[in-house]
Design a protein around this motif. Structure first.
Motif, PDB file in Angstrom:
ATOM      1  N   GLN A  20      95.031  71.123  65.340  1.00 31.55           N
ATOM      2  CA  GLN A  20      95.701  71.939  64.338  1.00 31.55           C
ATOM      3  C   GLN A  20      95.033  73.302  64.172  1.00 31.55           C
ATOM      4  OE1 GLN A  20      95.713  69.725  60.715  1.00 31.55           O
ATOM      5  NE2 GLN A  20      97.257  68.285  61.410  1.00 31.55           N
ATOM      6  N   PHE A  21      93.812  73.443  64.637  1.00 30.64           N
ATOM      7  CA  PHE A  21      93.047  74.657  64.418  1.00 30.64           C
ATOM      8  C   PHE A  21      92.754  75.351  65.738  1.00 30.64           C
ATOM      9  CE2 PHE A  21      91.664  71.739  60.973  1.00 30.64           C
ATOM     10  CZ  PHE A  21      92.112  72.475  59.897  1.00 30.64           C
ATOM     11  N   TYR A  22      92.751  76.673  65.694  1.00 28.25           N
ATOM     12  CA  TYR A  22      92.352  77.464  66.844  1.00 28.25           C
ATOM     13  C   TYR A  22      90.843  77.331  66.999  1.00 28.25           C
ATOM     14  CZ  TYR A  22      91.963  81.340  70.066  1.00 28.25           C
ATOM     15  OH  TYR A  22      91.700  82.097  71.167  1.00 28.25           O
ATOM     16  N   ARG A  23      90.378  77.142  68.211  1.00 25.02           N
ATOM     17  CA  ARG A  23      88.962  76.939  68.476  1.00 25.02           C
ATOM     18  C   ARG A  23      88.397  78.128  69.259  1.00 25.02           C
ATOM     19  NH1 ARG A  23      87.882  72.000  66.960  1.00 25.02           N
ATOM     20  NH2 ARG A  23      85.886  71.761  67.999  1.00 25.02           N
ATOM     21  N   ILE A  24      87.148  78.476  68.942  1.00 25.98           N
ATOM     22  CA  ILE A  24      86.465  79.557  69.647  1.00 25.98           C
ATOM     23  C   ILE A  24      85.062  79.090  70.036  1.00 25.98           C
ATOM     24  CG2 ILE A  24      87.721  81.424  68.500  1.00 25.98           C
ATOM     25  CD1 ILE A  24      85.153  81.810  66.754  1.00 25.98           C
ATOM     26  N   LEU A  47      66.358  86.079  57.593  1.00 30.65           N
ATOM     27  CA  LEU A  47      66.829  85.042  58.507  1.00 30.65           C
ATOM     28  C   LEU A  47      65.895  84.798  59.687  1.00 30.65           C
ATOM     29  CD1 LEU A  47      70.659  85.819  58.560  1.00 30.65           C
ATOM     30  CD2 LEU A  47      69.472  84.010  57.320  1.00 30.65           C
ATOM     31  N   ASP A  48      65.120  85.773  60.121  1.00 26.81           N
ATOM     32  CA  ASP A  48      64.170  85.628  61.221  1.00 26.81           C
ATOM     33  C   ASP A  48      64.819  84.977  62.446  1.00 26.81           C
ATOM     34  OD1 ASP A  48      61.767  85.831  62.584  1.00 26.81           O
ATOM     35  OD2 ASP A  48      61.033  83.903  61.842  1.00 26.81           O
ATOM     36  N   LEU A  49      65.852  85.614  62.954  1.00 27.93           N
ATOM     37  CA  LEU A  49      66.604  85.065  64.081  1.00 27.93           C
ATOM     38  C   LEU A  49      65.848  85.169  65.400  1.00 27.93           C
ATOM     39  CD1 LEU A  49      70.173  86.364  63.192  1.00 27.93           C
ATOM     40  CD2 LEU A  49      69.263  84.063  62.896  1.00 27.93           C
ATOM     41  N   GLU A  50      64.835  86.022  65.462  1.00 30.43           N
ATOM     42  CA  GLU A  50      64.082  86.182  66.712  1.00 30.43           C
ATOM     43  C   GLU A  50      63.372  84.899  67.127  1.00 30.43           C
ATOM     44  OE1 GLU A  50      61.473  89.547  66.663  1.00 30.43           O
ATOM     45  OE2 GLU A  50      63.060  90.887  65.987  1.00 30.43           O
ATOM     46  N   HIS A  51      62.951  84.089  66.166  1.00 29.80           N
ATOM     47  CA  HIS A  51      62.223  82.860  66.461  1.00 29.80           C
ATOM     48  C   HIS A  51      63.121  81.626  66.427  1.00 29.80           C
ATOM     49  CE1 HIS A  51      59.101  85.721  65.073  1.00 29.80           C
ATOM     50  NE2 HIS A  51      58.481  85.238  66.123  1.00 29.80           N
ATOM     51  N   SER A  52      64.414  81.827  66.409  1.00 31.47           N
ATOM     52  CA  SER A  52      65.371  80.725  66.351  1.00 31.47           C
ATOM     53  C   SER A  52      66.078  80.574  67.690  1.00 31.47           C
ATOM     54  CB  SER A  52      66.416  80.988  65.266  1.00 31.47           C
ATOM     55  OG  SER A  52      65.798  81.152  64.023  1.00 31.47           O
ATOM     56  N   HIS A  53      66.509  79.363  67.961  1.00 35.94           N
ATOM     57  CA  HIS A  53      67.247  79.076  69.187  1.00 35.94           C
ATOM     58  C   HIS A  53      68.741  79.208  68.914  1.00 35.94           C
ATOM     59  CE1 HIS A  53      68.590  77.236  72.874  1.00 35.94           C
ATOM     60  NE2 HIS A  53      69.243  76.328  72.173  1.00 35.94           N
ATOM     61  N   THR A  54      69.387  80.122  69.634  1.00 39.52           N
ATOM     62  CA  THR A  54      70.825  80.307  69.502  1.00 39.52           C
ATOM     63  C   THR A  54      71.521  79.506  70.589  1.00 39.52           C
ATOM     64  OG1 THR A  54      70.494  82.540  68.636  1.00 39.52           O
ATOM     65  CG2 THR A  54      72.681  82.024  69.481  1.00 39.52           C
ATOM     66  N   GLN A  55      72.586  78.804  70.211  1.00 44.79           N
ATOM     67  CA  GLN A  55      73.405  78.110  71.199  1.00 44.79           C
ATOM     68  C   GLN A  55      74.872  78.418  70.922  1.00 44.79           C
ATOM     69  OE1 GLN A  55      74.503  73.802  70.949  1.00 44.79           O
ATOM     70  NE2 GLN A  55      72.698  73.666  69.627  1.00 44.79           N
ATOM     71  N   THR A  56      75.675  78.262  71.943  1.00 45.15           N
ATOM     72  CA  THR A  56      77.104  78.504  71.782  1.00 45.15           C
ATOM     73  C   THR A  56      77.758  77.193  71.377  1.00 45.15           C
ATOM     74  OG1 THR A  56      77.072  80.275  73.397  1.00 45.15           O
ATOM     75  CG2 THR A  56      79.200  79.276  72.937  1.00 45.15           C
ATOM     76  N   ILE A  57      78.450  77.230  70.253  1.00 40.97           N
ATOM     77  CA  ILE A  57      79.160  76.065  69.755  1.00 40.97           C
ATOM     78  C   ILE A  57      80.653  76.297  69.919  1.00 40.97           C
ATOM     79  CG2 ILE A  57      77.356  75.494  68.095  1.00 40.97           C
ATOM     80  CD1 ILE A  57      79.254  76.652  65.904  1.00 40.97           C
ATOM     81  N   ASN A  58      81.426  75.230  69.836  1.00 47.11           N
ATOM     82  CA  ASN A  58      82.878  75.334  69.822  1.00 47.11           C
ATOM     83  C   ASN A  58      83.276  75.112  68.370  1.00 47.11           C
ATOM     84  OD1 ASN A  58      85.757  73.872  70.242  1.00 47.11           O
ATOM     85  ND2 ASN A  58      85.346  75.427  71.793  1.00 47.11           N
ATOM     86  N   LEU A  59      83.916  76.105  67.757  1.00 48.52           N
ATOM     87  CA  LEU A  59      84.128  76.140  66.316  1.00 48.52           C
ATOM     88  C   LEU A  59      85.590  76.264  65.957  1.00 48.52           C
ATOM     89  CD1 LEU A  59      82.835  76.568  63.418  1.00 48.52           C
ATOM     90  CD2 LEU A  59      82.879  79.014  63.964  1.00 48.52           C
ATOM     91  N   SER A  60      86.001  75.557  64.920  1.00 48.90           N
ATOM     92  CA  SER A  60      87.321  75.723  64.321  1.00 48.90           C
ATOM     93  C   SER A  60      87.156  75.610  62.812  1.00 48.90           C
ATOM     94  CB  SER A  60      88.297  74.654  64.825  1.00 48.90           C
ATOM     95  OG  SER A  60      88.064  73.414  64.187  1.00 48.90           O
ATOM     96  N   GLU A  61      88.240  75.791  62.084  1.00 53.59           N
ATOM     97  CA  GLU A  61      88.185  75.632  60.632  1.00 53.59           C
ATOM     98  C   GLU A  61      87.939  74.183  60.238  1.00 53.59           C
ATOM     99  OE1 GLU A  61      91.297  77.564  58.252  1.00 53.59           O
ATOM    100  OE2 GLU A  61      91.825  78.624  60.095  1.00 53.59           O
ATOM    101  N   GLY A  62      88.236  73.255  61.129  1.00 54.16           N
ATOM    102  CA  GLY A  62      88.102  71.843  60.807  1.00 54.16           C
ATOM    103  C   GLY A  62      86.799  71.207  61.230  1.00 54.16           C
ATOM    104  N   GLY A  63      86.063  71.850  62.141  1.00 55.98           N
ATOM    105  CA  GLY A  63      84.824  71.252  62.615  1.00 55.98           C
ATOM    106  C   GLY A  63      84.227  72.040  63.755  1.00 55.98           C
TER     107      GLY A  63
END
Length: 186
Positions: free
Chosen positions: A7-11, A92-108
């Protein structure tokens, strides 16, 4: 979840994600996770985005009768966004954080983790979007846990999400869609 997910568009979206397995009592006790130690600035961008969303129709109405005033108010809004992003960004100190690509929608969302988490478990999620400094705290329920090369991919659906969070996610997804379309046209 398969029907609901459709039901939701995912990115696919880069994000810093942290999670904790929680009990159903913890979820029932609050609509927003309290399990993370976050500063008052963590939700600043989200709160400002919510206020901005609520006031857009007012600025539009003002612009119809007094365009110069509407332009001035938009400039003030840009100043506030700049100040807020600077304050929130240092916290937020994002430099020391691990970024990952998630698949996201409004529902989950779905993301990769190093541990298997049983279906129907509850999670407290902390999401930080590095592109805009937006921070969200949400509850979710595990709908899927599949083994992948780098660990386990979890598919979760959001629970008890405040409407303001749903609106922010919808806006984030629409902006990502627009960027994707623009990239395809160029």
């Amino acid at each position: 979840m398969d029907q609901e997910r459709r039901q939701f568009y995912r990115i696919d979206q880069p994000v810093v994600i942290d999670y904790k397995v929680v009990s159903s009592d913890e979820v029932a006790g609050s609509s927003q996770p309290y399990q993370f130690n976050v500063s008052p600035y963590f939700l600043l961008q989200s709160q400002l985005a919510e206020i901005d969303s609520e006031s857009q129709h007012l600025i539009y109405k003002i612009g119809e009768s007094t365009p110069h005033l509407a332009t001035y108010l938009q400039q003030l809004n840009k100043k506030l966004d700049l100040i807020a992003s600077t304050i929130a960004g240092t916290d937020l100190d994002l430099e020391h954080s691990h970024t990952q690509t998630i698949n996201l929608s409004e529902g989950g969302l779905s993301f990769v983790t190093t541990e298997a988490i049983p279906m129907e478990s509850y999670l407290a999620l902390k999401l930080v979007f590095p592109d805009n400094g937006l921070g969200l705290l949400l509850y979710a329920e595990v709908q899927r846990c599949s083994e992948v090369d780098s660990g386990y991919e979890l598919g979760v659906s959001f629970m008890l999400m405040p409407e303001s969070c749903r609106t922010l996610l919808a806006r984030l997804i629409l902006e990502a869609q627009a960027k994707n379309r623009k990239r395809l046209v160029e």
